[in-house]
Enzyme design. Structure first.
Site, PDB file in Angstrom:
ATOM      1  N   GLN A  59       0.805  -1.007  -0.025  1.00  0.00           N
ATOM      2  CA  GLN A  59       0.120  -0.087  -0.023  1.00  0.00           C
ATOM      3  C   GLN A  59       0.792   1.178  -0.048  1.00  0.00           C
ATOM      4  OE1 GLN A  59      -2.267   0.926   3.377  1.00  0.00           O
ATOM      5  NE2 GLN A  59      -3.804   2.144   2.296  1.00  0.00           N
ATOM      6  N   ASP A  63      13.603 -11.393  -1.192  1.00  0.00           N
ATOM      7  CA  ASP A  63      13.285 -11.695   0.185  1.00  0.00           C
ATOM      8  C   ASP A  63      13.748 -11.241   1.333  1.00  0.00           C
ATOM      9  OD1 ASP A  63      12.094 -12.944   2.331  1.00  0.00           O
ATOM     10  OD2 ASP A  63      12.356 -15.126   1.465  1.00  0.00           O
ATOM     11  N   TYR A 118       2.286  -7.406  16.382  1.00  0.00           N
ATOM     12  CA  TYR A 118       2.675  -6.279  15.579  1.00  0.00           C
ATOM     13  C   TYR A 118       3.218  -5.095  16.376  1.00  0.00           C
ATOM     14  CZ  TYR A 118       2.010  -2.598  11.919  1.00  0.00           C
ATOM     15  OH  TYR A 118       1.907  -1.576  11.136  1.00  0.00           O
TER      16      TYR A 118
HETATM   17  P1  NAD Z   1       1.606  -3.785   2.700  1.00  0.00           P
HETATM   18  O1  NAD Z   1       1.038  -5.086   3.481  1.00  0.00           O
HETATM   19  O2  NAD Z   1       0.528  -3.081   1.756  1.00  0.00           O
HETATM   20  O3  NAD Z   1       2.860  -4.216   1.978  1.00  0.00           O
HETATM   21  C1  NAD Z   1       4.093  -5.090   2.468  1.00  0.00           C
HETATM   22  C2  NAD Z   1       4.808  -5.505   1.147  1.00  0.00           C
HETATM   23  O4  NAD Z   1       6.033  -6.305   1.752  1.00  0.00           O
HETATM   24  C3  NAD Z   1       4.185  -6.199   0.268  1.00  0.00           C
HETATM   25  O5  NAD Z   1       4.183  -5.669  -1.062  1.00  0.00           O
HETATM   26  C4  NAD Z   1       4.745  -7.653   0.531  1.00  0.00           C
HETATM   27  O6  NAD Z   1       4.657  -8.467  -0.717  1.00  0.00           O
HETATM   28  C5  NAD Z   1       6.104  -7.284   0.836  1.00  0.00           C
HETATM   29  N1  NAD Z   1       6.690  -8.437   1.695  1.00  0.00           N
HETATM   30  C6  NAD Z   1       6.396  -9.178   2.507  1.00  0.00           C
HETATM   31  N2  NAD Z   1       7.246 -10.131   2.785  1.00  0.00           N
HETATM   32  C7  NAD Z   1       8.121  -9.875   2.357  1.00  0.00           C
HETATM   33  C8  NAD Z   1       9.531 -10.379   2.101  1.00  0.00           C
HETATM   34  N3  NAD Z   1       9.865 -11.483   2.826  1.00  0.00           N
HETATM   35  N4  NAD Z   1      10.695  -9.821   1.699  1.00  0.00           N
HETATM   36  C9  NAD Z   1      10.374  -8.611   0.806  1.00  0.00           C
HETATM   37  N5  NAD Z   1       9.019  -8.103   0.744  1.00  0.00           N
HETATM   38  C10 NAD Z   1       7.944  -8.445   1.298  1.00  0.00           C
HETATM   39  O7  NAD Z   1       2.115  -3.061   3.917  1.00  0.00           O
HETATM   40  P2  NAD Z   1       2.187  -1.320   3.898  1.00  0.00           P
HETATM   41  O8  NAD Z   1       0.672  -0.809   4.341  1.00  0.00           O
HETATM   42  O9  NAD Z   1       2.669  -0.673   2.540  1.00  0.00           O
HETATM   43  O10 NAD Z   1       2.976  -1.014   5.038  1.00  0.00           O
HETATM   44  C11 NAD Z   1       4.260  -0.782   4.987  1.00  0.00           C
HETATM   45  C12 NAD Z   1       5.038  -0.648   6.162  1.00  0.00           C
HETATM   46  O11 NAD Z   1       4.403   0.378   7.062  1.00  0.00           O
HETATM   47  C13 NAD Z   1       4.925  -1.740   7.184  1.00  0.00           C
HETATM   48  O12 NAD Z   1       6.194  -1.994   7.930  1.00  0.00           O
HETATM   49  C14 NAD Z   1       3.697  -1.345   8.061  1.00  0.00           C
HETATM   50  O13 NAD Z   1       4.097  -2.132   9.447  1.00  0.00           O
HETATM   51  C15 NAD Z   1       4.101  -0.032   8.118  1.00  0.00           C
HETATM   52  N6  NAD Z   1       2.781   0.842   8.421  1.00  0.00           N
HETATM   53  C16 NAD Z   1       1.712   0.828   7.486  1.00  0.00           C
HETATM   54  C17 NAD Z   1       0.341   1.584   7.986  1.00  0.00           C
HETATM   55  C18 NAD Z   1      -0.709   1.543   6.954  1.00  0.00           C
HETATM   56  O14 NAD Z   1      -1.699   1.991   7.378  1.00  0.00           O
HETATM   57  N7  NAD Z   1      -0.515   0.918   5.607  1.00  0.00           N
HETATM   58  C19 NAD Z   1       0.314   2.025   9.231  1.00  0.00           C
HETATM   59  C20 NAD Z   1       1.483   1.916  10.275  1.00  0.00           C
HETATM   60  C21 NAD Z   1       2.506   1.316   9.495  1.00  0.00           C
HETATM   61  N1  SER Z   2      -2.897   0.168   9.384  1.00  0.00           N
HETATM   62  C1  SER Z   2      -1.845  -0.422  10.290  1.00  0.00           C
HETATM   63  C2  SER Z   2      -2.518  -1.768  10.918  1.00  0.00           C
HETATM   64  O1  SER Z   2      -3.967  -1.478  11.066  1.00  0.00           O
HETATM   65  C3  SER Z   2      -1.253   0.267  11.514  1.00  0.00           C
HETATM   66  O2  SER Z   2      -0.132   0.031  11.711  1.00  0.00           O
HETATM   67  O3  SER Z   2      -2.201  -2.510  11.008  1.00  0.00           O
END
Ligand code: NAD
Ligand code: SER
Length: 314
Positions: A12, A52, A142
């Site tokens: 995302q 990975d 988490y």
């Molecule tokens: P997401 O799940 O949409 O994307 C994660 C990506 O990591 C995916 O494309 C997945 O294929 C890839 N991935 C998974 N395992 C992997 C591996 N072994 N090697 C390489 N790539 C791998 O997550 P996101 O929402 O884009 O979040 C990104 C970061 O931001 C995360 O650390 C998440 O905790 C943090 N975060 C996100 C949010 C949110 O609302 N989206 C909020 C707080 C924190």
């Molecule tokens: N949007 C994220 C979750 O719900 C917050 O880190 O996991």
């Protein structure tokens, strides 16, 4: 000129971050990497590497060989998915971070971005305008992994001078890419149902307030923190940032102003307990003071942008 690697680029945040960084620094300077075979939006305009993050030697080899000097490490399991597989969530969320921190410690990387989350807070944390420094005690795997990660970032900074920067993102709302298994995902899913003219069943109860943010604000915050001079980055765990906080009821009321016939019903599941353990709203005054952060998108604007731009897959 920096050579930037984004790991977890197809998710995302990554999808939008890669495109923004490429616009700023040029397509060839920003390499997208993910465990997925490919992601069309990103492959179309710049380099892509299947990677990975758990394959430590392959990641090390690539970063050293390609002379990467900045990494954005986004690969992780999010809150809801992590609760279903706690052992793997811990492994994925922590091992990759050590691989990248160690590369910086050895002098291969100049700067790292690693995102934290509002999930670092727990049931004992003050819920309203949660301060930067307060009781943490997260109750999800988490949240535990994010809090541990924050502390490791601060440790590598103070012991080894690693320039690692972090933000506690709220729930992020976007229309260019779908969320990947979090507790805040309902606040994206709802727009697809509203746009399709369908009723939405929310997995959280109507009065569950959570901190949220439109993706453009989150990407801007990330770039602003990464670009600010080192002396201004005083918090080396992770910065609180705030966008807008709302409940499912407040969000659906706002959608109904645009789509009067939109209906929502509530069927809370295991994600309710996760949401109940998190803050209602966030105090981001420290980020404002240290590097001038300020959000731009409020709830009515967020709803208008989402309803205008969400496209239903055919
Ligand atoms: P997401 O799940 O949409 O994307 C994660 C990506 O990591 C995916 O494309 C997945 O294929 C890839 N991935 C998974 N395992 C992997 C591996 N072994 N090697 C390489 N790539 C791998 O997550 P996101 O929402 O884009 O979040 C990104 C970061 O931001 C995360 O650390 C998440 O905790 C943090 N975060 C996100 C949010 C949110 O609302 N989206 C909020 C707080 C924190
Ligand atoms: N949007 C994220 C979750 O719900 C917050 O880190 O996991």
């Amino acid at each position: 000129m920096s050579k930037i690697l984004i790991i977890g680029a197809c998710g995302q945040i990554g999808t939008e971050l890669v495109l923004t960084l490429r616009e700023k620094f040029g397509n060839q300077s920003v390499i997208a990497a993910d465990v997925r075979d490919t992601c069309p939006e990103i492959v179309a305009n710049g380099p892509y590497q299947k990677m990975d993050i758990l394959d430590r030697e392959a990641v090390r080899g690539f970063i050293i060989e390609e002379k990467i000097d900045q990494v954005y490490l986004l690969a992780a399991l999010l809150s809801a998915t992590a609760e279903k597989n706690p052992a793997f969530a811990w492994e994925l969320n922590m091992e990759g971070l050590f691989t990248i921190l160690d590369l910086a410690k050895e002098g291969h990387l100049k700067r790292i971005f690693w995102p934290s989350s509002i999930a670092v807070f727990g049931p004992a944390t003050p819920k309203v305008l949660t301060p930067q420094k307060t009781i943490m005690e997260p109750s999800t795997v988490y949240g535990i992994s994010k809090l541990a990660g924050e502390n490791w970032c601060a440790y590598y900074h103070s012991k080894y001078g690693v320039d690692v920067r972090s933000i506690r993102y709220p729930g992020l709302i976007s229309y260019k890419s779908l969320p990947g298994g979090g507790t805040t995902d309902y606040a994206v899913d709802i727009f697809y149902k509203a746009k399709e003219g369908k009723e939405f069943t929310c997995f959280l109860s109507e009065n569950t307030a959570l901190p949220m943010m439109f993706m453009d604000d989150a990407i801007r915050a990330t770039l602003e923190l990464m670009e600010v001079e080192e002396s201004k980055v005083k918090v080396r765990t992770a910065y609180n940032i705030a966008g807008c906080s709302f409940t499912p009821k407040e969000l659906s009321d706002e959608i109904q102003k645009v789509i009067p016939g939109f209906k929502i019903n509530y069927s809370p599941d295991y994600r309710q307990a996760i949401a109940d353990s998190w803050p209602d709203s966030i105090d981001d005054s420290v980020a404002k003071k240290d590097w001038g952060w300020s959000s731009k998108v409020d709830l009515p604007q967020l709803v208008a942008i989402m309803l205008q731009n969400v496209t239903i897959p055919v």
